[in-house]
Design an enzyme around this catalytic site. Structure first.
Site, mmCIF file in Angstrom:
data_model
loop_
_atom_site.group_PDB
_atom_site.id
_atom_site.type_symbol
_atom_site.label_atom_id
_atom_site.label_comp_id
_atom_site.label_asym_id
_atom_site.label_seq_id
_atom_site.Cartn_x
_atom_site.Cartn_y
_atom_site.Cartn_z
ATOM 1 N N LYS A 190 -2.024 5.763 5.330
ATOM 2 C CA LYS A 190 -2.091 4.312 5.141
ATOM 3 C C LYS A 190 -3.556 3.911 4.976
ATOM 4 O O LYS A 190 -4.383 4.193 5.833
ATOM 5 C CB LYS A 190 -1.491 3.576 6.344
ATOM 6 N N ASP A 222 -1.981 -0.861 2.366
ATOM 7 C CA ASP A 222 -1.623 -1.950 3.292
ATOM 8 C C ASP A 222 -2.561 -3.138 3.069
ATOM 9 O O ASP A 222 -3.499 -3.352 3.830
ATOM 10 C CB ASP A 222 -1.748 -1.386 4.723
ATOM 11 N N LYS A 242 -1.277 -6.384 2.372
ATOM 12 C CA LYS A 242 -0.582 -7.602 2.853
ATOM 13 C C LYS A 242 -0.852 -8.823 1.974
ATOM 14 O O LYS A 242 -1.381 -9.839 2.434
ATOM 15 C CB LYS A 242 -0.979 -7.912 4.296
ATOM 16 N N ASP A 266 -0.086 -15.052 -1.586
ATOM 17 C CA ASP A 266 -0.710 -16.056 -2.462
ATOM 18 C C ASP A 266 0.404 -16.686 -3.295
ATOM 19 O O ASP A 266 1.587 -16.445 -3.028
ATOM 20 C CB ASP A 266 -1.781 -15.389 -3.343
ATOM 21 N N THR A 287 2.313 -8.607 14.647
ATOM 22 C CA THR A 287 2.531 -8.391 16.092
ATOM 23 C C THR A 287 1.418 -9.035 16.915
ATOM 24 O O THR A 287 1.547 -9.176 18.127
ATOM 25 C CB THR A 287 2.634 -6.888 16.421
ATOM 26 N N ARG A 315 -4.708 5.720 16.005
ATOM 27 C CA ARG A 315 -5.588 6.344 16.997
ATOM 28 C C ARG A 315 -5.021 7.555 17.736
ATOM 29 O O ARG A 315 -5.793 8.489 18.002
ATOM 30 C CB ARG A 315 -6.087 5.266 17.974
HETATM 31 O O1 C5P Z 1 -4.230 3.038 16.040
HETATM 32 P P1 C5P Z 1 -2.816 2.516 15.952
HETATM 33 O O2 C5P Z 1 -1.753 3.590 16.069
HETATM 34 O O3 C5P Z 1 -2.577 1.357 16.899
HETATM 35 O O4 C5P Z 1 -2.709 1.977 14.440
HETATM 36 C C1 C5P Z 1 -1.614 1.231 13.989
HETATM 37 C C2 C5P Z 1 -1.872 0.769 12.587
HETATM 38 O O5 C5P Z 1 -0.795 -0.077 12.184
HETATM 39 C C3 C5P Z 1 -3.152 -0.040 12.410
HETATM 40 O O6 C5P Z 1 -3.638 0.237 11.084
HETATM 41 C C4 C5P Z 1 -2.682 -1.468 12.512
HETATM 42 O O7 C5P Z 1 -3.491 -2.370 11.804
HETATM 43 C C5 C5P Z 1 -1.293 -1.363 11.858
HETATM 44 N N1 C5P Z 1 -0.340 -2.412 12.236
HETATM 45 C C6 C5P Z 1 0.030 -2.659 13.549
HETATM 46 N N2 C5P Z 1 0.935 -3.646 13.830
HETATM 47 C C7 C5P Z 1 1.474 -4.369 12.823
HETATM 48 C C8 C5P Z 1 1.128 -4.134 11.491
HETATM 49 C C9 C5P Z 1 0.202 -3.131 11.227
HETATM 50 O O8 C5P Z 1 -0.445 -1.985 14.453
HETATM 51 N N3 C5P Z 1 2.377 -5.290 13.108
#
Ligand code: C5P
Length: 236
Positions: free
Chosen positions: A32, A59, A61, A64, A119, A211
């Site tokens: 992603k 990603d 998003k 517009d 979220t 992460r």
């Molecule tokens: O590091 P982590 O596992 O928390 O990464 C989750 C990824 O998913 C990040 O790129 C974050 O921006 C994305 N994301 C999220 N919640 C959402 C939409 C996207 O954590 N509702």
């Protein structure tokens, strides 16, 4: 259906990304790429990753007016990405326009999914700031239903919402779910989390994991563990 683990590549530069990816000698993970990396490096980063054989979820998003989104999507369709997204809040006509723009002359197109409510938006903020006076879960399901009406392939949602989305929109409507952590791992800033195995049980089609893989001491081992837990032992 192609269930898969998508690594969230939240890196600031191409150099950081490639130094991370060079550890993967046997696998070509689905990646992603978000706004940070795309705005820093431009479309060439996507072309380079595609040339290396990765699948890409871009990603960005988009949100517009329908005409602008349609034209932007037509540009993205040339990048040969595998998945991209828009905000469902842009309305059904915006999502329909996005789909039209994304569809190539030969009828093929990347998967198009919708963000429902981020979220990071709490029910209180949604009601007070956005004046949406309904329960958050009802709004998420309504936006998912709108995405389905517009012809999109699925939504980004919490793994905890995946079952309900499937109940409302049908089993083939895709759920792409971040917020995944190992049972013995750090939560970081994620709140509503679940493990890869639980996400599978709850009906996620794709888990997005950042992460727990990118910051792991051994990212390849962490990726393999995610795949094994999510796909039930099958390491690709
Ligand atoms: O590091 P982590 O596992 O928390 O990464 C989750 C990824 O998913 C990040 O790129 C974050 O921006 C994305 N994301 C999220 N919640 C959402 C939409 C996207 O954590 N509702």
């Amino acid at each position: 259906m192609n269930k898969d683990v998508i690594i969230a590549c939240d890196f600031a530069s191409k150099e950081e990304l490639f130094s991370f990816l060079q550890r993967f000698t046997d696998e070509k993970p689905f990646l992603k790429i978000g706004m940070e990396l795309f705005y820093a490096e431009g479309p060439s980063i996507v072309k380079e990753l595609k040339a290396r054989g990765h699948k890409i979820f871009l990603d960005l998003k988009l949100h517009d007016i329908p005409n602008t989104v349609k034209k932007a999507m037509a540009v993205l369709s040339h990048l040969e990405i595998d998945m991209c997204n828009v905000h469902a809040a842009g309305t059904i006509s915006m999502m329909e326009a996005a789909l039209e723009g994304l569809t190539r002359p030969d009828g093929t197109r990347p998967l198009l999914i919708a963000v429902t409510q981020l979220t990071s938006t709490s029910e209180e903020r949604m009601q007070n700031d956005l004046l949406i006076d309904r329960p958050l879960e009802e709004v998420v399901m309504h936006y998912a239903a709108n995405a389905k009406i517009a012809g999109l392939d699925g939504v980004v949602c919490s793994p905890l919402e995946a079952g309900e989305v499937k109940a409302v929109c049908g089993n083939s409507f895709l759920t792409v779910t971040p917020g995944v952590r190992f049972a013995d791992g750090e939560k970081g800033d994620q709140v509503r989390i679940t493990t890869p195995a639980k996400a599978r049980e709850m009906g996620s089609d794709y888990i997005v994991v950042g992460r727990p893989i990118t910051k792991a001491e051994d990212p390849v081992a962490a990726y393999r563990r995610c795949v094994a837990e999510f796909l039930g032992g099958e390491i690709k």
